[in-house]
Design a protein around this motif. Structure first.
Motif, PDB file in Angstrom:
ATOM      1  N   HIS A   1       0.471  11.936  -2.854  1.00  0.00           N
ATOM      2  CA  HIS A   1       1.583  11.438  -2.037  1.00  0.00           C
ATOM      3  C   HIS A   1       2.656  10.905  -2.993  1.00  0.00           C
ATOM      4  CE1 HIS A   1      -0.196  11.582   1.955  1.00  0.00           C
ATOM      5  NE2 HIS A   1      -1.320  11.091   1.450  1.00  0.00           N
ATOM      6  N   LEU A   2       3.920  11.028  -2.632  1.00  0.00           N
ATOM      7  CA  LEU A   2       5.019  10.483  -3.434  1.00  0.00           C
ATOM      8  C   LEU A   2       5.664   9.328  -2.677  1.00  0.00           C
ATOM      9  CD1 LEU A   2       6.758  13.715  -4.746  1.00  0.00           C
ATOM     10  CD2 LEU A   2       5.149  12.242  -5.941  1.00  0.00           C
ATOM     11  N   VAL A   3       5.739   8.176  -3.318  1.00  0.00           N
ATOM     12  CA  VAL A   3       6.363   6.992  -2.716  1.00  0.00           C
ATOM     13  C   VAL A   3       7.434   6.496  -3.681  1.00  0.00           C
ATOM     14  CG1 VAL A   3       6.021   4.662  -1.864  1.00  0.00           C
ATOM     15  CG2 VAL A   3       4.245   6.401  -1.529  1.00  0.00           C
ATOM     16  N   GLU A   4       8.672   6.345  -3.212  1.00  0.00           N
ATOM     17  CA  GLU A   4       9.777   5.964  -4.095  1.00  0.00           C
ATOM     18  C   GLU A   4       9.891   4.453  -4.213  1.00  0.00           C
ATOM     19  OE1 GLU A   4      14.608   6.545  -4.386  1.00  0.00           O
ATOM     20  OE2 GLU A   4      13.388   7.969  -3.256  1.00  0.00           O
ATOM     21  N   VAL A   5       9.913   3.958  -5.437  1.00  0.00           N
ATOM     22  CA  VAL A   5      10.052   2.528  -5.704  1.00  0.00           C
ATOM     23  C   VAL A   5      11.046   2.338  -6.843  1.00  0.00           C
ATOM     24  CG1 VAL A   5       8.901   0.442  -6.533  1.00  0.00           C
ATOM     25  CG2 VAL A   5       7.739   1.944  -4.912  1.00  0.00           C
ATOM     26  N   ASN A   6      11.993   1.434  -6.678  1.00  0.00           N
ATOM     27  CA  ASN A   6      12.940   1.112  -7.737  1.00  0.00           C
ATOM     28  C   ASN A   6      12.489  -0.155  -8.455  1.00  0.00           C
ATOM     29  OD1 ASN A   6      14.643   3.214  -6.876  1.00  0.00           O
ATOM     30  ND2 ASN A   6      15.587   1.868  -5.369  1.00  0.00           N
ATOM     31  N   ILE A   7      12.524  -0.150  -9.778  1.00  0.00           N
ATOM     32  CA  ILE A   7      12.198  -1.352 -10.533  1.00  0.00           C
ATOM     33  C   ILE A   7      13.369  -1.742 -11.423  1.00  0.00           C
ATOM     34  CG2 ILE A   7       9.725  -0.880 -10.489  1.00  0.00           C
ATOM     35  CD1 ILE A   7       9.890  -0.064 -13.408  1.00  0.00           C
ATOM     36  N   GLU A   8      13.381  -2.991 -11.819  1.00  0.00           N
ATOM     37  CA  GLU A   8      14.487  -3.507 -12.628  1.00  0.00           C
ATOM     38  C   GLU A   8      13.975  -4.601 -13.549  1.00  0.00           C
ATOM     39  OE1 GLU A   8      17.154  -5.158  -9.725  1.00  0.00           O
ATOM     40  OE2 GLU A   8      15.726  -6.680  -9.092  1.00  0.00           O
ATOM     41  N   ARG A   9      14.736  -4.887 -14.598  1.00  0.00           N
ATOM     42  CA  ARG A   9      14.382  -5.985 -15.499  1.00  0.00           C
ATOM     43  C   ARG A   9      14.507  -7.312 -14.763  1.00  0.00           C
ATOM     44  NH1 ARG A   9      17.866  -2.390 -19.407  1.00  0.00           N
ATOM     45  NH2 ARG A   9      18.959  -2.340 -17.431  1.00  0.00           N
ATOM     46  N   VAL A  10      13.622  -8.241 -15.058  1.00  0.00           N
ATOM     47  CA  VAL A  10      13.628  -9.521 -14.335  1.00  0.00           C
ATOM     48  C   VAL A  10      14.517 -10.562 -15.006  1.00  0.00           C
ATOM     49  CG1 VAL A  10      11.303  -9.102 -13.454  1.00  0.00           C
ATOM     50  CG2 VAL A  10      11.606 -10.502 -15.512  1.00  0.00           C
TER      51      VAL A  10
ATOM     52  N   THR B   1      15.332   4.037 -11.998  1.00  0.00           N
ATOM     53  CA  THR B   1      14.931   4.543 -10.708  1.00  0.00           C
ATOM     54  C   THR B   1      13.486   4.958 -10.863  1.00  0.00           C
ATOM     55  OG1 THR B   1      17.144   5.288 -10.203  1.00  0.00           O
ATOM     56  CG2 THR B   1      15.367   6.261  -8.930  1.00  0.00           C
ATOM     57  N   GLY B   2      12.581   4.203 -10.236  1.00  0.00           N
ATOM     58  CA  GLY B   2      11.161   4.485 -10.398  1.00  0.00           C
ATOM     59  C   GLY B   2      10.692   5.372  -9.272  1.00  0.00           C
ATOM     60  N   LEU B   3      10.224   6.555  -9.588  1.00  0.00           N
ATOM     61  CA  LEU B   3       9.676   7.443  -8.572  1.00  0.00           C
ATOM     62  C   LEU B   3       8.182   7.343  -8.633  1.00  0.00           C
ATOM     63  CD1 LEU B   3      10.372   9.556  -6.464  1.00  0.00           C
ATOM     64  CD2 LEU B   3      10.133  11.300  -8.225  1.00  0.00           C
ATOM     65  N   LEU B   4       7.607   6.768  -7.587  1.00  0.00           N
ATOM     66  CA  LEU B   4       6.175   6.501  -7.570  1.00  0.00           C
ATOM     67  C   LEU B   4       5.458   7.615  -6.845  1.00  0.00           C
ATOM     68  CD1 LEU B   4       5.604   2.783  -6.699  1.00  0.00           C
ATOM     69  CD2 LEU B   4       4.411   4.130  -8.395  1.00  0.00           C
ATOM     70  N   GLY B   5       4.548   8.321  -7.525  1.00  0.00           N
ATOM     71  CA  GLY B   5       3.745   9.319  -6.844  1.00  0.00           C
ATOM     72  C   GLY B   5       2.329   8.802  -6.723  1.00  0.00           C
ATOM     73  N   LEU B   6       1.865   8.572  -5.527  1.00  0.00           N
ATOM     74  CA  LEU B   6       0.520   8.047  -5.317  1.00  0.00           C
ATOM     75  C   LEU B   6      -0.330   9.154  -4.712  1.00  0.00           C
ATOM     76  CD1 LEU B   6       1.415   4.528  -3.995  1.00  0.00           C
ATOM     77  CD2 LEU B   6       0.718   5.204  -6.272  1.00  0.00           C
ATOM     78  N   GLY B   7      -1.305   9.652  -5.458  1.00  0.00           N
ATOM     79  CA  GLY B   7      -2.092  10.799  -5.010  1.00  0.00           C
ATOM     80  C   GLY B   7      -3.349  10.358  -4.307  1.00  0.00           C
ATOM     81  N   ILE B   8      -3.614  10.898  -3.138  1.00  0.00           N
ATOM     82  CA  ILE B   8      -4.745  10.482  -2.332  1.00  0.00           C
ATOM     83  C   ILE B   8      -5.655  11.669  -2.039  1.00  0.00           C
ATOM     84  CG2 ILE B   8      -5.372   9.189  -0.291  1.00  0.00           C
ATOM     85  CD1 ILE B   8      -3.061   7.929  -1.996  1.00  0.00           C
ATOM     86  N   PHE B   9      -6.907  11.564  -2.387  1.00  0.00           N
ATOM     87  CA  PHE B   9      -7.887  12.558  -1.964  1.00  0.00           C
ATOM     88  C   PHE B   9      -9.268  12.060  -2.319  1.00  0.00           C
ATOM     89  CE2 PHE B   9      -8.970  14.125  -6.150  1.00  0.00           C
ATOM     90  CZ  PHE B   9      -7.864  13.772  -6.893  1.00  0.00           C
ATOM     91  N   CYS B  10     -10.267  12.576  -1.636  1.00  0.00           N
ATOM     92  CA  CYS B  10     -11.639  12.184  -1.912  1.00  0.00           C
ATOM     93  C   CYS B  10     -12.104  12.880  -3.181  1.00  0.00           C
ATOM     94  CB  CYS B  10     -12.538  12.574  -0.738  1.00  0.00           C
ATOM     95  SG  CYS B  10     -12.117  11.644   0.755  1.00  0.00           S
ATOM     96  N   SER B  11     -12.872  12.181  -3.991  1.00  0.00           N
ATOM     97  CA  SER B  11     -13.276  12.761  -5.268  1.00  0.00           C
ATOM     98  C   SER B  11     -14.525  12.089  -5.782  1.00  0.00           C
ATOM     99  CB  SER B  11     -12.131  12.587  -6.283  1.00  0.00           C
ATOM    100  OG  SER B  11     -12.557  12.978  -7.549  1.00  0.00           O
ATOM    101  N   CYS B  12     -15.182  12.776  -6.705  1.00  0.00           N
ATOM    102  CA  CYS B  12     -16.355  12.207  -7.369  1.00  0.00           C
ATOM    103  C   CYS B  12     -16.039  11.889  -8.814  1.00  0.00           C
ATOM    104  CB  CYS B  12     -17.526  13.197  -7.305  1.00  0.00           C
ATOM    105  SG  CYS B  12     -18.047  13.555  -5.618  1.00  0.00           S
TER     106      CYS B  12
ATOM    107  N   ASN C   1       9.660  -4.532  -9.009  1.00  0.00           N
ATOM    108  CA  ASN C   1      10.390  -3.957  -7.877  1.00  0.00           C
ATOM    109  C   ASN C   1      11.732  -4.646  -7.706  1.00  0.00           C
ATOM    110  OD1 ASN C   1       7.527  -3.384  -7.513  1.00  0.00           O
ATOM    111  ND2 ASN C   1       8.112  -2.546  -5.515  1.00  0.00           N
ATOM    112  N   ASP C   2      12.707  -3.894  -7.178  1.00  0.00           N
ATOM    113  CA  ASP C   2      14.041  -4.467  -7.070  1.00  0.00           C
ATOM    114  C   ASP C   2      14.235  -5.334  -5.829  1.00  0.00           C
ATOM    115  OD1 ASP C   2      14.142  -2.563  -5.111  1.00  0.00           O
ATOM    116  OD2 ASP C   2      15.969  -1.588  -5.821  1.00  0.00           O
ATOM    117  N   ASN C   3      13.231  -5.440  -4.965  1.00  0.00           N
ATOM    118  CA  ASN C   3      13.274  -6.439  -3.904  1.00  0.00           C
ATOM    119  C   ASN C   3      11.892  -6.589  -3.293  1.00  0.00           C
ATOM    120  OD1 ASN C   3      13.032  -4.965  -1.167  1.00  0.00           O
ATOM    121  ND2 ASN C   3      14.610  -3.764  -2.211  1.00  0.00           N
ATOM    122  N   LEU C   4      11.695  -7.695  -2.605  1.00  0.00           N
ATOM    123  CA  LEU C   4      10.378  -8.040  -2.081  1.00  0.00           C
ATOM    124  C   LEU C   4      10.079  -7.341  -0.761  1.00  0.00           C
ATOM    125  CD1 LEU C   4       7.981  -9.934  -2.819  1.00  0.00           C
ATOM    126  CD2 LEU C   4       9.017 -11.645  -1.329  1.00  0.00           C
TER     127      LEU C   4
END
Length: 525
Positions: A196-205, A7-18, A162-165
């Motif tokens: 930001h947190l985005v949930e993505v499931n991954i699996e062996r191919v 179960t892949g829990l994807l956290g994508l963090g967004i903010f302006c930065s230098c 990813n577990d589906n397209l």
């Protein structure tokens, strides 16, 4: 299939930065402005070192640590039409207290709206598995040619995706409200970023096929339950590996699923709609679409042989021997003394009488290799035997003489004897392909081969859609339960167009499936 493996829990963090983080792999900006992203993977049950599946078809098993290890991540941002916009190889964090979770360091991305795809271990050895390279501008649903299937399942570097397209579009232009985390999923305390947190499931191919065999020697019985041979399992090998795949599978569920399962996937691979129908050159057609049409080496049963292979699914009428991924069992077949076919001089059957007439042709007419003991003399190694028309003979010449007698024509037994003698002389020197051509088969050292086609739905009815095939991240466990006759003399299939379900089968396999979804299959040979 959310918890079948990772179960892949994807956290994508967004903010302006230098920040001085590296630019994305495409060395370009997609939109005005930049932001940062962070990915977190929760590796379910990664500490479990499962050696054998526990449970029936549809149960789940995390697999071994080697099958779950994540050494690197590749993050792909795609547009709404699945065209790749940017590719990243973020650095994984270290120092977490929980080995079941991994996180990346925050990395810079251009602000925008994207579908997010995550590949595990793609930047390691698995990238060389394909002729094509994932690149900006390519489509995530492109057909990939498998150049080296073994690189898809290198120990500690199994390729995962990813577990589906059907990925939803995520907006990375708004303010982030979650907090950066470490490997153990605890919030970062040293100058944490907002993410930001985005949930993505991954699996062996790849799929996993295991030959779980406790009983190595099986008695072979006829329809009357009389023992006719002993069959000893020596080893196993996979045949018919798909040459093409999608990096991410489609989100298609099976039309028919095993009893007791709720959701059962059966995606369409690039070869799904193809069917061998008397193609001009079957060998070329098969070679173009599948590899390993015959087994060249076998893994013995010292421990349960385990194999990994690409996904291979098909429409119902394409469930054919030349296209379905299967297991070839190598078996030492030892017939009982009563199982050999013999003709007797002065016997009562018509074939006995023709044999007697041949022996009466006399020197100069009767072939010098024919004698009264031709049917009772074994080959020099005492193990090799021959078969013709499902009958077993102790030596090649006996099989050829029997065939000659069976096919002889003439007004009476004397004429048939002359015809059989002539045919024997013509055929007795044949071997290899020439011998096969006259339907006399050699079983060198008593070795016989049996094919068991892997079933995705072991209990499915005859040639039912979704019954055969292998699906990624599923664990197929096969056990030979019975053997009812002699197998093939070659480590492959006899007819590539033969349906996987046939009227008579001489192998029965019990099967189970895990996600690793387990599929258990009983095999009767």
């Amino acid at each position: 299939m959310k918890n079948l493996f990772l179960t892949g829990l994807l956290g994508l963090g967004i903010f302006c930065s230098c920040s001085n983080e590296d630019d994305p792999a495409n060395n370009g900006k997609l939109n005005e402005g930049e932001t940062y992203a962070q990915i977190v993977l929760n590796l379910t049950d990664s500490k479990a070192a499962t050696k054998a599946p526990t449970g029936d078809t549809g149960s789940t098993d995390a697999g071994t640590p080697s099958e779950q290890a994540v050494k690197d991540l590749t993050v792909v941002l795609a547009d709404a039409n699945n065209y790749v916009q940017a590719i990243y190889a973020p650095t994984l964090k270290t120092g977490g207290t929980d080995a079941a979770d991994r996180a990346t360091e925050p990395f810079k991305i251009p602000a925008g709206q994207y579908k997010v795809y995550v590949l595990a271990n793609y930047n390691n050895q698995t990238k060389g598995a394909f002729n094509e390279t994932l690149a900006v501008g390519a489509q995530m649903d492109q057909v990939l040619t498998i150049a080296d299937a073994s690189k898809l399942h290198v120990a500690d570097n199994f390729l995962m995706a990813n577990d589906n397209l059907v990925a939803s579009v995520t907006d990375f232009t708004g303010d982030a409200e979650d907090t950066e985390v470490n490997d153990d999923l605890a919030e970062e305390t040293d100058n944490p970023q907002k993410v930001h947190l985005v949930e993505v499931n991954i699996e062996r191919v790849v799929a996993k096929v295991e030959l779980d065999q406790t009983t190595k020697t099986i008695d072979v019985e006829d329809v009357n339950k009389n023992k006719i041979a002993s069959a000893t399992l020596e080893g196993g090998a996979l045949i018919n590996l798909n040459k093409y795949m999608y990096m991410v599978r489609e989100a298609k569920t099976a039309t028919n699923k095993p009893s007791g399962t709720s959701t059962w996937i059966y995606p369409q691979d690039p070869n799904y709609n193809k069917k061998l129908t008397g193609a001009g050159d079957e060998a070329d057609w098969l070679t173009a679409n599948f590899s390993n049409p015959s087994a060249t080496s076998f893994t013995d049963f010292t421990s349960a042989p385990t194999f990994y292979c690409p996904e291979n699914t098909m429409q119902a009428d394409a469930q054919q021997n030349g296209q379905t991924t299967g297991v070839v069992y190598k078996v030492t077949y030892t017939p009982e003394s009563t199982a050999y076919t013999e003709l007797a001089q002065n016997g009562t059957s018509n074939y006995d009488q023709i044999f007697t007439a041949i022996l009466g042709l006399g020197a100069g007419t009767m072939d010098a290799d024919i004698n009264a003991s031709i049917f009772t003399t074994a080959e020099s190694d005492g193990k090799t035997f021959y078969a013709y028309n499902d009958l077993i003979f102790k030596n090649k010449k006996a099989a050829i003489l029997y065939k000659s007698i069976a096919e002889a024509t003439g007004a009476d037994n004397a004429a048939k004897a002359t015809a059989a003698n002539t045919a024997f002389t013509s055929n007795k020197g044949k071997s290899g392909a020439e011998l096969d051509a006259i339907k006399v088969y050699e079983y060198t050292a008593g070795v016989s081969y049996y094919t068991a086609w892997v079933k995705h739905n072991p209990a499915g009815s005859n040639m039912q859609q979704d019954k055969f095939g292998v699906v990624r991240n599923h664990w197929y466990v096969l056990t030979v339960e019975s053997i009812s006759g002699l197998g093939y003399h070659k480590p492959t299939f006899e007819d590539p167009e033969a349906p996987d379900d046939k009227a008579e089968a001489n192998i029965q396999v019990a099967a189970t499936i895990k996600a690793w979804t387990v599929v258990k299959q009983e095999v009767n040979l």
